[in-house]
Design a protein around this motif. Structure first.
Motif, PDB file in Angstrom:
ATOM      1  N   GLY A 115      29.607  30.943  43.959  1.00 55.90           N
ATOM      2  CA  GLY A 115      31.033  30.584  43.056  1.00 55.90           C
ATOM      3  C   GLY A 115      31.784  31.926  42.096  1.00 55.90           C
ATOM      4  O   GLY A 115      33.174  32.494  41.521  1.00 55.90           O
ATOM      5  N   GLN A 116      30.686  33.495  42.034  1.00 58.30           N
ATOM      6  CA  GLN A 116      31.783  34.257  41.509  1.00 58.30           C
ATOM      7  C   GLN A 116      32.137  34.831  42.350  1.00 58.30           C
ATOM      8  O   GLN A 116      33.682  35.120  42.208  1.00 58.30           O
ATOM      9  CB  GLN A 116      30.244  34.939  41.605  1.00 58.30           C
ATOM     10  CG  GLN A 116      29.282  35.270  40.154  1.00 58.30           C
ATOM     11  CD  GLN A 116      28.229  35.974  39.744  1.00 58.30           C
ATOM     12  OE1 GLN A 116      28.299  37.537  40.228  1.00 58.30           O
ATOM     13  NE2 GLN A 116      26.471  35.342  39.833  1.00 58.30           N
ATOM     14  N   PHE A 117      32.617  34.892  43.331  1.00 53.57           N
ATOM     15  CA  PHE A 117      33.126  34.870  44.723  1.00 53.57           C
ATOM     16  C   PHE A 117      34.415  33.943  44.317  1.00 53.57           C
ATOM     17  O   PHE A 117      36.015  34.718  44.272  1.00 53.57           O
ATOM     18  CB  PHE A 117      32.509  34.847  46.113  1.00 53.57           C
ATOM     19  CG  PHE A 117      33.251  35.202  47.143  1.00 53.57           C
ATOM     20  CD1 PHE A 117      34.356  36.045  47.307  1.00 53.57           C
ATOM     21  CD2 PHE A 117      33.887  33.524  48.030  1.00 53.57           C
ATOM     22  CE1 PHE A 117      35.594  35.886  48.343  1.00 53.57           C
ATOM     23  CE2 PHE A 117      35.230  33.383  48.682  1.00 53.57           C
ATOM     24  CZ  PHE A 117      35.740  34.773  49.259  1.00 53.57           C
ATOM     25  N   LEU A 118      34.122  33.338  44.581  1.00 57.73           N
ATOM     26  CA  LEU A 118      35.252  32.460  44.176  1.00 57.73           C
ATOM     27  C   LEU A 118      36.154  32.257  43.252  1.00 57.73           C
ATOM     28  O   LEU A 118      37.644  32.046  42.652  1.00 57.73           O
ATOM     29  CB  LEU A 118      35.342  30.644  44.092  1.00 57.73           C
ATOM     30  CG  LEU A 118      34.916  30.123  45.643  1.00 57.73           C
ATOM     31  CD1 LEU A 118      34.137  28.653  45.540  1.00 57.73           C
ATOM     32  CD2 LEU A 118      35.694  30.445  46.572  1.00 57.73           C
ATOM     33  N   GLN A 119      35.300  32.958  42.168  1.00 58.58           N
ATOM     34  CA  GLN A 119      36.344  32.930  40.311  1.00 58.58           C
ATOM     35  C   GLN A 119      37.186  33.730  40.690  1.00 58.58           C
ATOM     36  O   GLN A 119      37.939  34.825  40.057  1.00 58.58           O
ATOM     37  CB  GLN A 119      35.445  33.704  39.254  1.00 58.58           C
ATOM     38  CG  GLN A 119      34.686  32.698  39.011  1.00 58.58           C
ATOM     39  CD  GLN A 119      33.208  32.874  37.882  1.00 58.58           C
ATOM     40  OE1 GLN A 119      32.463  33.218  38.093  1.00 58.58           O
ATOM     41  NE2 GLN A 119      33.649  32.227  36.846  1.00 58.58           N
ATOM     42  N   ILE A 120      36.631  35.055  41.147  1.00 62.62           N
ATOM     43  CA  ILE A 120      37.101  36.980  42.042  1.00 62.62           C
ATOM     44  C   ILE A 120      38.709  36.324  41.976  1.00 62.62           C
ATOM     45  O   ILE A 120      39.316  36.536  42.428  1.00 62.62           O
ATOM     46  CB  ILE A 120      36.633  37.727  42.060  1.00 62.62           C
ATOM     47  CG1 ILE A 120      35.415  38.307  41.027  1.00 62.62           C
ATOM     48  CG2 ILE A 120      37.413  39.450  42.747  1.00 62.62           C
ATOM     49  CD1 ILE A 120      34.765  39.035  40.885  1.00 62.62           C
TER      50      ILE A 120
END
Length: 1746
Positions: free
Chosen positions: A1571-1576
């Motif tokens: 999810g953090q990857f998709l945010q960035i």
């Protein structure tokens, strides 16, 4: 508008709105039926249809839907299935129109971007169903108008239903590839309608694809595919009348329900009355307003006010309504007052004004309101939507000036309207009164003004204030689970710092842009501490640790070379040579290594002339001359001995005799002798022609004799005239033949022939009865096109024996000599593989240490290539080194100690990524990739990509089917440039290092010196043999075979858009046919005379194949010019006239008569043939049917000599008994008699054999092709095979079958006997498509299938026409519809496109290689090459950046889970994860279960000993492992079926609670990390595109954010929406919804290039896009319980062959886990280890039985 209303409302609905209770009515047959569809007979009919489909759906194949068709494939989408699928999407809130349109367009764009061509159909009758859901009714109408006005998709709404004749004609005319349709509707009646639609479609031979379970990745779309079968045609015909009655009654019910809705909601007596009101309003409205929202809002609001007044005043008002609600109090409101309606409409108008002014970027921040409309408001909203529907109907039929339809998808926003109502009802008050903004006020006042004007005399008050009543329209509701989750947010991204050179060099340029955690952060401190992992010794047990190579079985002869094992090895190699001989004959070559010598000049360089020859050289030349003279005399004597026989053979059977002649000519080395033989053949053939003409009538001439005469003339003129071998008498004889044929123009052009014009006329008239009746050029093209001379080189190349290579093949040899790389694209059977074997020979000659690797896509091809190598090469090698090794997943032998390794891609990847196999990898000098187009395949494509970028040596990449080879070559050249730079750096660094040994330096320098970094592209498009296509149709129990001209597949539209397909070529005969049709289609064609064959080839004696190609090119260009210059009508007529007039035959009839068709091919001399179909059952069944047909045919023959046969049998037995009774003494005394008796017995046996042999017309076996000893030797290989008797019985009749479920020995038997010519008929699946060498005379496509695509068609049809045996290949379409044939012929093969290259397991394997490699520089270079050179990211910098981020976040996950430390070293259980890399993410979950102690808790012993664990423990263990490694989903509809299962449970049970909880925890960690990857990664999105609808590209971002305080207040949610599509945010979705089951692809920003398949979550429960559960198939657990493959097919709906392959794969996983756990554990009696070993033993014992 109403987000909660599933229909009109449970309590607000009239009782008549509920569906009729069919079951209860069935119990009371005496009561009259209200509707015909409630009739018990029709209900039973529907139940049968439902059962039929519920039986078909579990058997649906989960396949790639757009399998390699580009540009021309066409299929259908049921518009209502598309509508309800998107309307029920889990992330969509009902009433969010723009989000709904986004979902529809995203679905369609996914198809369109992958090359799909489709129509969408909406049936008119289905519209009536939606009147019970007016919001859906209006939305459906808006969707149809939008797709028509704003996209280029063809939309069909002219059909009432699927049973009307016009629809059936449409299907027949267009023949779609398949229909995408839902298996479940809005209610049961709609579901029944869909089932009728599905059955009807299947009955029309159109396949079905279900909307349920559809998924997609970067380049493919997958779905459940149901194949059309004959039983559906039968069932439909049987129930057709009942189905028509059912549908008519159903539509009648829907229409009457719609009328009741209209009466209830709007007070109108009928729908027509309401439509009339809408049309009148529409006519009254004369304002020119551009925004469609405003137009629809004004007219609809005015109509609503008028109808609502009717509701309040009319007889259908709340008085009657309240009578039906007796429990309610009398004063309770059920209908809104006029004042309340005024308030709602004013808020609605403000809502529309907001939509007009606010950009999507602002609207996507709308607040999530935890409230719903109350009951009265819901009813009013549905009233509004019903009126809106009629306004849209008017809009669709009436043209409005200056109306922009781009806002049609955004007519209303329910969440925004709730926000407005919430603000004005609950928030606004003293001290909190927000301004709407000046612009919005103006537009709102204008809207209200137009509404009141259109409403006539009724006064509804001023626009302000908006609220005049205190009525509450919304009410709070409890938070659902999803709503609670939506409040949660991902923690802000923060990365753990990593100190690793791989990370720095690959992703260093983006690290500065990312947020990193400090070293004292709790996340960093809490990292799991594990010991380092290495592949030699395990960190925990200290035991030697094996890798994937060690774990592969060392063949059946074992590791130890004991005498028995050596004997088995010798047997294998002997068989390999025998198998190789069937491929190429006996051509073994002894290879001697060449000593290192200074580099010599090229053998093809011009040698300088010597001034003076030595005496020795003169003697050698004289000896060679004498030797040549002696050889020539021998050849003359040989021809003298054979000439009479061959001439007689030609006279008796011309085809057989000419074949014998060609054999002689091929072996003869003397040109004069060959010339004499050809002249003799010419004379014999000419004599046959004159005799034939005397006997035959003028119309009955067989031109094959004349063609053979002309073929001899061509050969004589071309091959011997320039050598002055033809005498004057020979020319006169040739001229005589030409005079007789009527080719006076050719005869007069010969040497020594001088005749006047008058003499020419006289000769022509004299020999008129022998003339062929056409010009010489037309005759050559039409009747001897396949004999036309090819441009073949006559000069042999000393580098290649046994054949003379063409120029393009010599280029390949030069590439190998120069150590260059090449991408080679050439047709099947063109000879591209010879370069591979030349490469092997070169490496074998160079040294005893160098290695060449041959990569093949399948095990069958591995076996074939290894056999060819054993047959081709023989080399004396030092002890311990083998010539050829094999490495597949199941077995290996001599893989690391051979000079030639033949392997599959996955196994070579294992070796190259192994940290301790680098020394072997450095020996590789060449890698050959066969069938490299697998780089674009569905399974394992990324492995091909990894290999191509990892290898440091040159390579050859071979394929017959790549449409973008230039792009592939450019990508590979960029990889080679990387290696050129990297190897230079490595050499430079090693030369500086003092720790490197000198020997290594020398080796590296030699390697660098020899290696070339060029990648050449070699494309050869010419097939040696022409292919001609034929369509077969059945007419009165006889087959009619029509020639299918390739251009018949084209349309004018296709040529205009795409031109002619690149590989679409014509035979010379087809070129003449095209010319004749063009003349017929256009009588005023100015170039008709110029392109007439006689003018184009004016007086050309020998027309070559190249000349015919030039002629074909001219005709093709002329046809294109017709289309460009306005003669499309004439061009279309040409294409139509070329189409064959075949008759349609039923599938059953074609099945029944298939053996007759095979027999007809034999009569036409078109055998041997391969018969391709894609169903294993059918492959076997058809082979048995053909065999049965031959046996029945034999049984019907009169039994001859039966008495003599009986007498001979008795006499044989008597002699055998007498001879057996002789003892040694008697044998000595009666020695003479003994010999006589034995000779007599032998004679008796031969007589008996002759009498009892199978008649020649009752077998297809060519008994002359294989001797009895060879046949017995081949059959002996099958002695332990399960299908021995079956395969041998078929083979003795010349029949075989070949598919993936046949064991290797069975397949090899079929291959060898077919190649040798013994078998003439082989039915097969696609197992023969990938490179298996089985050339034949004909290829037959027997059955249509989803797998029959452009790629398979080209590979399979390429087998037709054996070079050296057949000048023409024939392709027959047996039971393939004409439209499908057109698509196959005109479709281009797919372009190779990169797939997503990374996974967590791959990254862990790369880090293991980098950290533990023996040569770290080499390992680092390989790792970086894989990371940097993805085909997906080639020339795509944004994609490369996304991959870098994916790599970093995968690394973060690995660190948090303890598989990698902060320096990038592998730790903990990294080995077990990498060994199961085939099964990500199941491999990671397995280790997670292991670490948490769940397996130790489960595996409790019940007793001591080898079987210490109970059956219950074993079954629970299988259950857990089946959830991880046996995941095969079943469509959701099956759960509602009434199927009976006999042995299997079929649906896999849920995971045990503790395992399910651990899995949930794992998924949560993945969600947080990725999810953090998709945010960035969302920061890389193209937001300009994200604010546009995907397909129509309607832009909703052009406006500036509003300065309205009220708008800012209502849209104030900024957090958690940056990574989510702004369209999806309109339904209140946030970033937490990114990783919900099945919703990733619909939620995520579409331009970042990430797909849900790239995120390693593993859900035990899976839902389709409508939220229905899709159970897992329990095939593994079921098999473990009952051990029956039959039950797999009967209950689990998996074919036995496929089931065995899946079960075997699961068994291999068990072995890997067992071996790994044993190595990891230092405790001998560990429960988990022992349990897995017991399970593995039990499982394989069951599998071995079947």
């Amino acid at each position: 508008m109403a987000s909660e209303a599933s229909s009109i409302g449970d309590e607000t609905s009239l009782s008549t709105f509920s569906q009729p209770k069919q079951a209860s009515l069935a119990k009371v047959p005496s009561e009259p039926c209200l509707y015909d569809f409630q009739n018990p007979v029709l209900q039973r009919c529907m139940e049968q249809i439902t059962c039929l489909l519920m039986d078909a759906i579990p058997k649906a194949e989960y396949v790639s839907l757009l399998n390699d068709y580009v540009e021309s494939e066409f299929f259908l989408i049921d518009g209502d299935s598309l509508f309800i699928t998107c309307a029920r999407e889990l992330t969509l809130q009902r009433g969010q129109n723009l989000h709904f349109f986004y979902l529809v367009e995203r679905f369609l764009l996914d198809l369109t971007s992958k090359g799909a061509k489709y129509f969408i159909v909406f049936f008119k009758d289905v519209e009536h169903m939606y009147f019970r859901n007016p919001d859906f009714l209006s939305l459906r109408n808006a969707l149809i108008i939008h797709l028509r006005k704003n996209t280029e998709i063809p939309i069909h709404t002219e059909f009432s239903n699927c049973l009307e004749s016009s629809w059936q004609q449409f299907l027949q005319d267009n023949y779609p590839y398949f229909l995408i349709v839902a298996d479940e509707g809005l209610d049961q009646l709609h579901t029944n309608f869909l089932h009728v639609f599905i059955l009807h479609t299947l009955s029309k031979r159109v396949n079905i694809v279900l909307t349920s379970g559809q998924e997609s990745d970067a380049i493919r779309v997958y779905g459940y595919h149901i194949n059309s079968l004959f039983k559906y045609q039968t069932h439909f015909k049987q129930h057709e009348k009942n189905l028509e009655r059912y549908c008519q009654s159903l539509v009648k019910y829907w229409k009457e329900s719609g009328t009741k809705v209209c009466v209830f909601l709007c007070g109108c007596p009928s729908l027509d009355a309401l439509a009339g009101k809408a049309y009148r309003k529409f006519a009254q409205f004369q304002k020119e307003i551009k925004d469609l929202r405003y137009v629809v809002c004004i007219i609809t609001c005015s109509l609503v006010l008028e109808t609502h007044m009717q509701v309040l005043e009319g007889p259908t008002s709340s008085v009657k309504w309240n009578e039906k609600k007796k429990k309610r109090s009398l004063d309770e409101k059920t209908v809104l007052t006029l004042e309340d309606v005024g308030d709602l409409l004013r808020m609605y108008c403000l809502n529309v004004v907001f939509l007009h002014h606010l950009p999507l970027s602002q609207r996507s921040r709308v607040r999530f309101i935890n409230a719903c409309w109350n009951e009265e408001t819901l009813r009013f909203m549905q009233q509004y939507k019903l009126c809106e529907f009629h306004v849209l109907q008017c809009l669709a039929t009436q043209a409005l000036k200056n109306v922009d339809f781009s806002t049609l998808p955004d007519l209303s926003d329910d969440l925004l309207l709730k926000n407005i109502a919430f603000y004005y009802g609950l928030e606004k008050g003293p001290g909190f009164d927000l301004d709407t903004g000046a612009k919005m006020n103006r537009d709102y006042e204008l809207l209200w003004k137009h509404i009141t004007e259109l409403s006539g005399t009724c006064d509804f008050g001023a626009p302000f204030p908006l609220r005049r009543t205190s009525t509450t329209f919304i009410e709070e509701k409890c938070l659902s689970g999803k709503d609670k989750e939506s409040k949660r947010m991902f923690p802000k991204p923060g990365l753990i710092p990593v100190m690793n050179t791989i990370v720095d060099e690959f992703a260093g340029n983006i690290l500065t842009e990312l947020p990193f955690l400090k070293t004292d952060d709790p996340v960093v401190i809490s990292l799991k501490k594990q010991k380092e992992f290495d592949e030699l010794l395990h960190w925990h047990s200290g035991k030697p640790l094996s890798d994937d190579y060690d774990r592969t079985s060392e063949g059946f002869w074992g590791e130890k070379k004991d005498p028995w094992a050596l004997r088995q090895n010798q047997k294998l190699q002997a068989f390999q040579r025998f198998y190789g001989e069937s491929l190429e004959g006996t051509i073994s070559k002894k290879i001697a290594p060449q000593p290192d010598t200074p580099k010599k000049a090229s053998p093809y360089a011009t040698k300088s002339k010597k001034v003076q020859k030595t005496k020795a050289e003169i003697i050698i030349e004289e000896n060679q001359k004498r030797k040549r003279a002696e050889e020539e005399r021998k050849e003359e004597r040989r021809w003298s001995a054979l000439s009479v026989t061959i001439e007689n053979n030609i006279k008796e059977n011309m085809a057989s005799g000419i074949k014998n002649l060609e054999v002689f000519l091929g072996k003869c080395q003397s040109a004069p002798v060959k010339c004499s033989a050809e002249m003799a053949a010419l004379n014999v053939c000419f004599g046959l022609w004159t005799e034939h003409c005397k006997a035959a009538g003028e119309t009955e001439k067989k031109f094959n004799i004349a063609a053979e005469v002309m073929r001899r003339i061509h050969s004589l003129i071309e091959n011997y005239d320039h050598k002055d071998l033809l005498k004057e008498t020979d020319f006169h004889q040739i001229a005589k033949c030409l005079w007789y044929f009527g080719f006076d123009n050719l005869a007069a052009s010969l040497k020594y022939i001088k005749v006047s014009e008058q003499e020419r006329k006289e000769l022509k008239q004299k020999h008129a009865k022998y003339a062929v009746g056409m010009g010489s050029s037309r005759f050559q093209l039409q009747y001897m096109g396949h004999y036309l001379m090819r441009e073949e080189r006559k000069d042999p190349d000393p580098r290649v024996q046994h054949f003379i290579p063409d120029s393009w093949q010599r280029e390949l040899l030069d590439i190998v000599d120069n150590n260059e790389s090449a991408v080679i694209v050439a047709p099947t059977s063109s000879g591209k593989t010879y370069a591979s074997y030349y490469c092997m020979e070169k490496i074998l000659r160079d040294s005893d240490e160098s290695v060449v690797v041959y990569v093949a896509p399948t095990k069958a091809l591995v076996n074939q290539v290894s056999a060819t190598i054993f047959n081709r090469f023989d080399k004396a090698l030092p002890s311990g080194i083998a010539l050829c090794g094999v490495f597949t997943r199941e077995y290996r032998h001599d893989a690391l100690n051979s000079q030639i390794l033949v392997t599959v891609p996955q196994c070579l990847e294992i070796l190259l990524l192994s940290p301790h196999r680098q020394e072997w990898a450095k020996k590789i000098r060449y890698v050959i990739f066969d069938e490299v187009h697998c780089l674009g395949g569905e399974i394992g494509a990324e492995v091909w990509e990894h290999l191509l970028v990892m290898i440091r040596c040159p390579f050859l990449a071979l394929s017959a089917t790549i449409s973008n080879p230039k792009h592939l070559a450019e990508w590979l050249q960029s990889v080679k440039r990387y290696w050129q730079h990297t190897e230079a750096v490595i050499v430079r660094n090693s030369s500086r290092s003092t720790s490197v040994k000198k020997g290594v330096k020398v080796k590296q320098s030699v390697r660098t010196q020899k290696t070339s970094y060029k990648v050449k592209l070699v494309v050869y498009e010419e097939r040696y043999n022409d292919l001609e296509k034929y369509v077969c149709s059945l007419d009165n129990d006889d087959f009619t075979i029509h020639h299918y001209h390739p251009y018949a597949a084209l349309t004018v539209d296709h040529i205009e858009k795409y031109g002619f397909p690149l590989d679409l070529s014509l035979s010379p005969r087809e070129a003449v046919i095209l010319y004749d049709i063009m003349v017929k289609a256009r009588t005023d064609w100015p170039r008709a005379n110029e392109l007439d064959p006689e003018q184009f080839f004016k007086d050309k004696m020998v027309i070559t194949k190249a000349d015919a190609r030039t002629y074909e090119k001219q005709l093709k260009e002329e046809l294109e010019m017709w289309i460009k210059h306005g003669f499309s009508k004439e061009a279309n007529r040409v294409l139509q006239l070329l189409k064959p007039q075949s008759t349609f035959s039923s599938e059953a009839a074609m099945r029944k008569h298939f053996p007759h068709f095979v027999d007809k091919l034999k009569q036409m001399d078109k055998l041997p043939a391969l018969f391709f179909l894609f169903n294993i059952k059918e492959v076997e069944r058809l082979a048995h049917n053909v065999c049965k047909f031959l046996k029945e045919k034999q049984s019907k023959k009169p039994i001859r000599a039966s008495g003599k046969e009986e007498w001979l049998t008795k006499k044989c037995k008597k002699r055998e008994k007498y001879l057996m009774a002789q003892n040694d003494d008697t044998k000595v005394r009666n020695y003479g008699k003994q010999l006589v008796w034995e000779a007599e017995l032998d004679s008796l046996r031969k007589q008996l054999e002759k009498i009892s042999e199978t008649p020649s017309d009752c077998t297809y076996a060519n008994e002359h092709a294989v001797d009895e000893e060879t046949l017995i030797k081949i059959f002996d290989r099958l002695r332990y095979s399960r299908k021995k008797i079956e395969l041998q019985g078929l083979a003795l009749r010349g029949i075989g079958y070949h598919h993936s479920a046949v064991d290797a020995k069975g397949k090899q038997m079929v291959e060898m006997l077919f190649r040798k010519g013994y078998l003439q008929v082989v039915t097969a699946t696609g197992t023969l498509a990938l490179g298996i060498n089985m050339p034949c005379k004909s290829v037959v496509f027997v059955q249509n299938s989803v797998y029959l695509d452009a790629l398979h068609y080209r590979q399979m049809s390429g087998r037709a026409g054996r070079r050296g045996q057949d000048f023409l290949g024939d392709v027959f379409f047996y039971d393939i519809p004409l439209p499908k044939i057109q698509k196959l012929i005109k479709s281009n093969v797919p372009e190779l496109r990169g797939q997503f290259p990374l996974s967590i397991s791959l990254i862990l394997r790369l880090l293991l290689l980098a950290s533990k490699a023996d040569d770290k520089e080499d390992a680092k270079a390989k790792v970086l090459s894989i990371l940097k050179h993805s085909l997906l990211a080639f020339k795509q910098p944004r994609a490369l950046k996304m991959l870098k981020l994916y790599f970093l976040f995968s690394l973060q996950f690995l660190m948090k889970e303890g598989y990698v430390d902060r320096e990038g070293n592998t730790t903990g259980f990294a080995g077990l994860v990498t060994h199961l890399h085939y099964h990500e993410p199941s491999n990671i979950v397995l280790v997670d279960f292991l670490v948490k102690g769940l397996f130790h808790k489960l595996c409790q012993r019940s007793k001591e000993g080898p079987h210490a664990f109970s059956q219950d423990v074993m079954e629970k263990l299988v259950l857990v492992l089946a959830h991880l490694f046996g995941r095969r989903r079943i469509p959701a509809a099956v759960l509602n079926s009434r199927r009976t299962f006999y042995q299997s449970k079929v649906f896999l049970e849920d995971l045990p609670e503790d395992f399910a909880a651990a899995l949930h925890e794992y998924n949560s960690k993945i969600k947080e990390n990725f999810g953090q990857f998709l945010q960035i990664v969302s920061t890389m999105a193209d937001m300009q595109q994200e604010y546009k609808l995907p397909l129509s590209e309607l832009d909703f971002s052009s406006k500036k954010p509003s300065d309205s305080p009220l708008a800012s207040h209502l849209m104030s949610c900024d957090e958690g929406r940056t990574a989510v599509s702004p369209f999806v945010c309109l339904s209140g979705n946030t970033e937490f919804d990114l990783l919900h089951k099945g919703s990733v692809n619909n939620v995520i920003l579409r331009t970042i290039g990430i797909n849900g398949a790239n995120i390693p979550v593993l859900y035990s429960k899976i839902c389709d896009n409508q939220g229905r559960m899709m159970p897992l198939n329990a095939y593994v657990l079921d098999f473990y319980k009952h051990g029956s493959l039959t039950a797999m097919e009967q209950d689990n709906s998996i074919h036995e062959g496929e089931a065995y392959a899946c079960l075997k794969d699961f068994g291999l996983v068990l072995r890997v886990i067992s071996v790994s756990l044993r190595e990891l554990c230092n405790k001998e009696d560990d429960n988990v280890v022992c349990a897995f070993e017991q399970l593995t033993q039990n499982y394989w014992s069951k599998l071995d039985v079947v």
